[in-house]
Design a protein around this motif. Structure first.
Motif, mmCIF file in Angstrom:
data_model
loop_
_atom_site.group_PDB
_atom_site.id
_atom_site.type_symbol
_atom_site.label_atom_id
_atom_site.label_comp_id
_atom_site.label_asym_id
_atom_site.label_seq_id
_atom_site.Cartn_x
_atom_site.Cartn_y
_atom_site.Cartn_z
ATOM 1 N N PRO A 184 0.593 -1.334 0.024
ATOM 2 C CA PRO A 184 0.115 -0.239 0.130
ATOM 3 C C PRO A 184 0.829 1.085 0.004
ATOM 4 O O PRO A 184 1.735 1.346 0.756
ATOM 5 C CB PRO A 184 -0.785 -0.085 1.294
ATOM 6 C CG PRO A 184 -0.853 -1.555 1.376
ATOM 7 C CD PRO A 184 0.586 -2.319 0.962
ATOM 8 N N GLY A 185 0.482 2.105 -0.916
ATOM 9 C CA GLY A 185 1.335 3.426 -0.960
ATOM 10 C C GLY A 185 2.804 3.344 -1.593
ATOM 11 O O GLY A 185 3.422 4.420 -1.516
ATOM 12 N N ALA A 203 2.292 -7.531 0.990
ATOM 13 C CA ALA A 203 1.899 -6.817 -0.173
ATOM 14 C C ALA A 203 1.226 -7.624 -1.064
ATOM 15 O O ALA A 203 0.812 -8.912 -0.649
ATOM 16 C CB ALA A 203 3.317 -6.569 -1.045
ATOM 17 N N VAL A 204 0.579 -7.121 -2.236
ATOM 18 C CA VAL A 204 0.056 -7.972 -3.217
ATOM 19 C C VAL A 204 1.088 -8.419 -4.101
ATOM 20 O O VAL A 204 1.935 -7.662 -4.729
ATOM 21 C CB VAL A 204 -1.179 -7.122 -4.154
ATOM 22 C CG1 VAL A 204 -1.645 -8.015 -4.983
ATOM 23 C CG2 VAL A 204 -2.421 -6.836 -3.259
ATOM 24 N N TYR A 205 1.177 -9.730 -4.338
ATOM 25 C CA TYR A 205 2.213 -10.428 -5.309
ATOM 26 C C TYR A 205 1.697 -10.710 -6.715
ATOM 27 O O TYR A 205 0.316 -11.030 -6.837
ATOM 28 C CB TYR A 205 2.683 -11.515 -4.550
ATOM 29 C CG TYR A 205 3.786 -11.264 -3.656
ATOM 30 C CD1 TYR A 205 3.293 -10.735 -2.314
ATOM 31 C CD2 TYR A 205 5.078 -11.418 -3.465
ATOM 32 C CE1 TYR A 205 4.299 -10.168 -1.273
ATOM 33 C CE2 TYR A 205 5.899 -11.276 -2.528
ATOM 34 C CZ TYR A 205 5.487 -10.610 -1.469
ATOM 35 O OH TYR A 205 6.228 -10.211 -0.487
#
Length: 119
Positions: free
Chosen positions: A41-42, A91-93
């Motif tokens: 995020p960010g 995180a999104v991977y």
């Protein structure tokens, strides 16, 4: 058309392990490089690890010694074994795959899988 299906994300405690998978299917001649990216995020999306068709690998410094990328060419699948996970790995991977179709190279992205490292 090429489809990428990712799996293996989830919630894990610090120090734990997860294994991500990315399976490619569709009409293509061959797969060249398969890679994993992540986006927290960010933050901007960053390359985590990549493996070429010749099994050469590279990693971002922050995961060296903890993550291992591999591929099974018979299954058109890439894996990311993540050990000693840290909260900052949250995180999104995303899987990215480069394929050859009629002598041209194309790249495709998976839909992303969430990895959360938290106690």
């Amino acid at each position: 058309q090429v489809q990428l299906v990712e799996s293996g994300g989830g919630l894990v405690q610090p120090g734990g392990s997860l294994r991500l998978s990315c399976a490619a299917s569709g009409n293509f001649f061959s797969i060249t490089t398969m890679a994993w990216y992540r986006q927290a995020p960010g933050k901007q999306r960053e390359l985590v690890a990549a493996v070429t068709s010749g099994n050469s690998t590279n990693y971002v410094d922050s995961v060296k010694g903890r993550f291992t990328i591999s591929r099974d060419n018979a299954k058109n699948t890439a894996y990311l074994q993540m050990n000693a996970l840290k909260p900052e790995d949250t995180a999104v991977y995303y899987c990215k795959t480069q394929v050859i179709i009629r002598s041209y190279q194309y790249q495709y992205w998976g839909q992303g899988t969430q990895v959360t490292v938290s106690s």
